[in-house]
Design a protein around this motif. Sequence first.
Motif, PDB file in Angstrom:
ATOM      1  N   THR A 275      48.689 -19.960 -79.754  1.00 14.36           N
ATOM      2  CA  THR A 275      49.134 -21.432 -80.016  1.00 14.36           C
ATOM      3  C   THR A 275      49.539 -21.898 -81.134  1.00 14.36           C
ATOM      4  OG1 THR A 275      48.019 -22.169 -77.995  1.00 14.36           O
ATOM      5  CG2 THR A 275      48.709 -23.884 -79.391  1.00 14.36           C
ATOM      6  N   GLN A 276      48.730 -21.515 -82.208  1.00 15.20           N
ATOM      7  CA  GLN A 276      49.046 -21.720 -83.780  1.00 15.20           C
ATOM      8  C   GLN A 276      50.542 -21.207 -84.018  1.00 15.20           C
ATOM      9  OE1 GLN A 276      47.268 -23.649 -86.123  1.00 15.20           O
ATOM     10  NE2 GLN A 276      46.092 -24.018 -84.079  1.00 15.20           N
ATOM     11  N   LEU A 277      50.554 -19.695 -83.418  1.00 12.14           N
ATOM     12  CA  LEU A 277      51.961 -19.396 -83.529  1.00 12.14           C
ATOM     13  C   LEU A 277      53.169 -20.325 -83.123  1.00 12.14           C
ATOM     14  CD1 LEU A 277      51.441 -15.470 -82.700  1.00 12.14           C
ATOM     15  CD2 LEU A 277      51.376 -16.249 -84.841  1.00 12.14           C
ATOM     16  N   VAL A 278      53.032 -20.769 -82.135  1.00  9.29           N
ATOM     17  CA  VAL A 278      54.005 -21.743 -81.411  1.00  9.29           C
ATOM     18  C   VAL A 278      54.131 -22.759 -82.223  1.00  9.29           C
ATOM     19  CG1 VAL A 278      54.714 -22.861 -79.536  1.00  9.29           C
ATOM     20  CG2 VAL A 278      53.563 -20.665 -79.070  1.00  9.29           C
ATOM     21  N   HIS A 279      53.200 -23.417 -83.148  1.00 13.48           N
ATOM     22  CA  HIS A 279      53.396 -24.323 -83.978  1.00 13.48           C
ATOM     23  C   HIS A 279      54.579 -24.293 -85.086  1.00 13.48           C
ATOM     24  CE1 HIS A 279      50.286 -26.189 -81.817  1.00 13.48           C
ATOM     25  NE2 HIS A 279      49.124 -26.006 -82.553  1.00 13.48           N
ATOM     26  N   PHE A 280      54.553 -22.922 -85.492  1.00 12.27           N
ATOM     27  CA  PHE A 280      55.748 -22.735 -86.470  1.00 12.27           C
ATOM     28  C   PHE A 280      57.286 -23.134 -85.938  1.00 12.27           C
ATOM     29  CE2 PHE A 280      52.706 -19.369 -88.045  1.00 12.27           C
ATOM     30  CZ  PHE A 280      52.415 -20.039 -89.217  1.00 12.27           C
ATOM     31  N   HIS A 281      57.434 -23.282 -84.630  1.00 15.17           N
ATOM     32  CA  HIS A 281      58.706 -23.844 -84.048  1.00 15.17           C
ATOM     33  C   HIS A 281      58.824 -25.188 -84.566  1.00 15.17           C
ATOM     34  CE1 HIS A 281      60.379 -20.831 -81.614  1.00 15.17           C
ATOM     35  NE2 HIS A 281      59.080 -20.570 -81.075  1.00 15.17           N
ATOM     36  N   ARG A 282      57.600 -25.905 -84.932  1.00 14.87           N
ATOM     37  CA  ARG A 282      57.515 -27.396 -85.390  1.00 14.87           C
ATOM     38  C   ARG A 282      58.653 -28.205 -84.158  1.00 14.87           C
ATOM     39  NH1 ARG A 282      58.206 -24.333 -89.763  1.00 14.87           N
ATOM     40  NH2 ARG A 282      56.589 -24.732 -91.332  1.00 14.87           N
ATOM     41  N   ASN A 283      58.212 -27.925 -82.836  1.00 14.24           N
ATOM     42  CA  ASN A 283      58.826 -28.337 -81.770  1.00 14.24           C
ATOM     43  C   ASN A 283      58.003 -28.553 -80.562  1.00 14.24           C
ATOM     44  OD1 ASN A 283      60.186 -28.635 -79.236  1.00 14.24           O
ATOM     45  ND2 ASN A 283      61.970 -27.722 -80.193  1.00 14.24           N
TER      46      ASN A 283
END
Length: 246
Positions: free
Chosen positions: A138-146
Amino acid sequence: MDCPQIHRVSVADQVAAVLRQQILAGELRPGTPLREVPLAASLGVSRNTMREGMRILAIEGLLKRYIHRGVSVAQLSRKDVQEIYHLRRMLEIPAILAARPPCPEILDKMASLVDEYEAAMRARDWVLAVEIDFRFHTQLVHFHRNKRLESVYQKLAGELRMGMVLVDRTHNDPAGLIPVHRKMYELLATGKLKQCANVLARHLDDSESRLSAIMDNQSIPLDRRSADLLSRSLVRPPVKAVGKVG
C-alpha cells in the motif's frame, strides 16, 4: 479545550473481526458455507448482528452471498487471480516509477514494515505477516499521490489478503520473501527505480503463479453436514463478553 476522540467498535465489527481472523488463518477454508443462526448462537449475538458482521466481510471481499444458497467464504477462481494481479501490476509498478523524488516519510514507514514483516515471518504468524505485507505494498501505491487510485487498491483488500495469506502459508521458503521486500526498499531508497520495478514485477509473477497453482489444487468445499458441524464449533469465545446484543 480539545475534546478527546472516542473510538466505538460495534458488536458487528467484533463479529467481523473474529470471522476475518479465522478466514485469514485458514480455519475457515474458501468455499465453506456459513450459517447465521448457529454462528450467532456461538457468539451470543443476535442473528441481525451476525448478518451485519457478514455484510462487512462481504464488502471486503472475504465472504460471498449467493441467492438461495446463503453465505460462503470467498473462493478465488483462476480468473479472479488473473484480474487481481493485473490490477496490482497496473497500480504498483508505475507507482515505483513515479517515486521521484521518493517521499522520506513513506520510505521510513516501509523500512519499519520490512522489519515487522521479518519478525512476523520468523514467528510464522501468517495473518500478521500478510497484514504487514499488504501495508508495505500500500505504501508503494502512495507514490502515485492519487487518493482515488489508493481507494481502488483498498477495495481489493479482502481478496488481496486472502490470496497473500494462501501464498505465504504454503510457500516452500517463506523466509525467502523477506529479502525481496528488503531489496525493494533499498532500491527505492537509493533511487534505483527501474531495478526496483523489475524486482517487484518478478515478485508479482511468482506470487500469481503460486496462487494460481493453489487454486488449481484447492480442496472441494465441505459437504453441508460437515459445514454445519464446523459452524457450530469453530468460533471461539472472544466476542462472548458482549452479550446478546442486537
